[in-house]
Design a protein around this motif. Structure first.
Motif, short mmCIF file in Angstrom:
data_model
loop_
_atom_site.label_atom_id
_atom_site.label_comp_id
_atom_site.label_asym_id
_atom_site.label_seq_id
_atom_site.Cartn_x
_atom_site.Cartn_y
_atom_site.Cartn_z
N PHE A 100 11.95 44.66 90.30
CA PHE A 100 12.85 44.56 91.39
C PHE A 100 12.75 43.26 92.08
CE2 PHE A 100 10.59 47.36 94.29
CZ PHE A 100 10.50 46.54 95.53
N ASP A 101 13.89 42.76 92.40
CA ASP A 101 13.93 41.59 93.24
C ASP A 101 14.81 42.04 94.63
OD1 ASP A 101 14.61 39.20 94.70
OD2 ASP A 101 15.09 38.12 92.83
N VAL A 201 20.24 50.34 85.04
CA VAL A 201 21.15 49.99 86.16
C VAL A 201 20.36 48.50 86.59
CG1 VAL A 201 21.05 50.27 88.72
CG2 VAL A 201 21.10 52.24 87.05
N GLU A 202 21.31 47.73 86.83
CA GLU A 202 20.82 46.41 87.39
C GLU A 202 21.13 45.70 88.69
OE1 GLU A 202 22.92 43.58 84.57
OE2 GLU A 202 24.64 44.24 85.41
N ARG A 203 21.85 46.54 89.40
CA ARG A 203 22.33 46.21 90.77
C ARG A 203 22.19 47.38 91.70
NH1 ARG A 203 24.63 41.75 93.22
NH2 ARG A 203 23.28 40.59 91.80
N VAL A 204 21.52 47.56 92.77
CA VAL A 204 21.72 48.56 93.71
C VAL A 204 21.93 47.93 95.30
CG1 VAL A 204 20.26 50.59 95.02
CG2 VAL A 204 20.25 50.22 92.53
N ALA A 205 22.71 48.64 95.94
CA ALA A 205 22.80 48.14 96.97
C ALA A 205 23.09 49.20 98.25
CB ALA A 205 24.26 47.30 97.09
N PHE A 206 22.73 49.07 99.56
CA PHE A 206 23.11 50.10 100.45
C PHE A 206 24.00 49.41 101.48
CE2 PHE A 206 19.01 51.49 98.93
CZ PHE A 206 19.12 52.80 98.91
N ASP A 217 18.00 43.84 92.77
CA ASP A 217 18.20 43.55 91.55
C ASP A 217 17.20 44.14 90.54
OD1 ASP A 217 20.53 42.00 91.82
OD2 ASP A 217 19.18 40.12 92.16
N TRP A 218 17.63 45.34 89.80
CA TRP A 218 16.59 46.12 89.18
C TRP A 218 16.32 45.65 87.60
CZ3 TRP A 218 17.45 51.88 90.12
CH2 TRP A 218 17.04 52.48 91.33
N HIS A 219 15.17 45.83 87.21
CA HIS A 219 15.10 45.58 85.62
C HIS A 219 14.57 46.91 84.99
CE1 HIS A 219 15.68 41.31 86.17
NE2 HIS A 219 15.21 41.50 87.37
N ALA A 220 14.33 46.89 83.89
CA ALA A 220 14.22 48.21 82.89
C ALA A 220 12.77 48.72 82.94
CB ALA A 220 14.55 47.85 81.50
N PHE A 242 25.37 54.40 99.13
CA PHE A 242 24.61 53.83 98.09
C PHE A 242 25.56 53.37 96.82
CE2 PHE A 242 22.91 54.84 93.73
CZ PHE A 242 21.82 53.93 93.81
N GLN A 243 25.34 52.04 96.40
CA GLN A 243 26.19 51.62 95.28
C GLN A 243 25.32 51.18 94.25
OE1 GLN A 243 29.11 48.96 97.03
NE2 GLN A 243 30.52 50.57 97.67
N ALA A 244 25.57 51.35 93.19
CA ALA A 244 24.85 50.66 91.98
C ALA A 244 25.76 50.40 90.59
CB ALA A 244 23.91 51.89 91.51
N ARG A 245 25.37 49.43 89.81
CA ARG A 245 25.94 48.97 88.64
C ARG A 245 25.08 48.84 87.56
NH1 ARG A 245 28.00 43.60 89.64
NH2 ARG A 245 26.10 43.00 88.54
#
Length: 257
Positions: A100-101, A201-206, A217-220, A242-245
């Motif tokens: 992640f970043d 999932v490539e993006r997670v936000a709070f 920014d997530w990776h596999a 919590f939001q993700a895409r």
């Protein structure tokens, strides 16, 4: 036979030779884990920014991964008091090394933990960018491997799609602010298994009171059905979401009670 002391002009070079023969601490010579991949990923992820190995950045892992598809990793850096501009986590010998970043948008981050995949025994690195310097913590995890290139449990059952996208989340009081735990049901396919496309999932936000406070920014290399725990500096009397895409455009949104 009597010996005479060496001339003063000879002593200095002798002393320098003796000092050069002494062992030098790993922090002074470079990577404390002496990984042959360190310089490659230092250049790839950290660029020309100054780097310091620092014990204040703690990477907490098991010594041996019992399940290479689901290895718990936590990063703690309380000495920085959440004041840094970016955090990276990577696993050097994974085929997809970056996990992640993370970029704080307002709240500081005291701790982050999640489950990752491990393809083989590998160094695990966390790097914090603070005031123009990357501070790096390291750990090494041993394991039988295969966590990135073998099917996960979700692919071995027929009804995995029935729970797809479900989110379970809770908030706990913490001296540093709010500890948030989230589990998202998602296969997190790496794309490394034949005939299975990358689907992760490539993006997670709070969000706090509707405003983003932290972003990943997530990776596999993140495990299937990922579980994420963060400790943010926000107070207890605020509402978090919590939001993700994922990379197929699916979006997930869940309030955290």
């Amino acid at each position: 036979m009597n010996s005479r002391p060496a001339p003063a002009g000879v002593l200095a070079p002798l002393v320098m030779l003796m000092l050069a023969a002494l062992p030098v601490p790993a922090a002074a010579t470079g990577d404390p884990l002496e990984s042959f991949m360190w310089e490659r990923y230092r250049a790839r992820f950290l660029g020309d920014t100054p780097v310091r190995f620092d014990d204040r950045v703690r990477v907490i892992t098991p010594d041996f991964a019992e399940d290479s598809g689901r290895v718990p990793v936590a990063v703690e850096a309380p000495a920085f008091d959440g004041r840094f501009q970016r955090m990276l986590l990577w696993i050097e010998l994974n085929p997809i090394p970056l996990v992640f970043d993370y970029r704080p948008l307002s709240d500081g981050l005291a701790r982050v933990a999640l489950n990752v995949r491990l393809e083989q025994s590998s160094p695990v690195r966390a790097a914090l960018l603070s005031d123009g310097v990357w501070y790096v913590g390291s750990a090494r995890v041993e394991g039988e491997g295969g966590g990135c290139s073998t099917p996960g449990i979700a692919k071995q059952v027929d009804d995995w799609s029935e729970t797809f996208g479900r989110v379970a989340a809770r908030r706990f009081a913490d001296p540093a602010g709010s500890r948030l735990r989230v589990k998202l049901f998602h296969p997190m396919d790496s794309g490394l298994i034949p005939s299975v496309d990358a689907f992760y999932v490539e993006r997670v936000a709070f969000l706090r009171d509707g405003e983003p406070v932290a972003r990943f920014d997530w990776h596999a290399s993140v495990s299937e059905n990922p579980e994420l725990a963060v400790t943010l500096s926000g107070g207890e009397d605020v509402a978090y979401r919590f939001q993700a895409r994922d990379n197929n455009g699916n979006e997930f949104d869940h309030g955290i009670p």
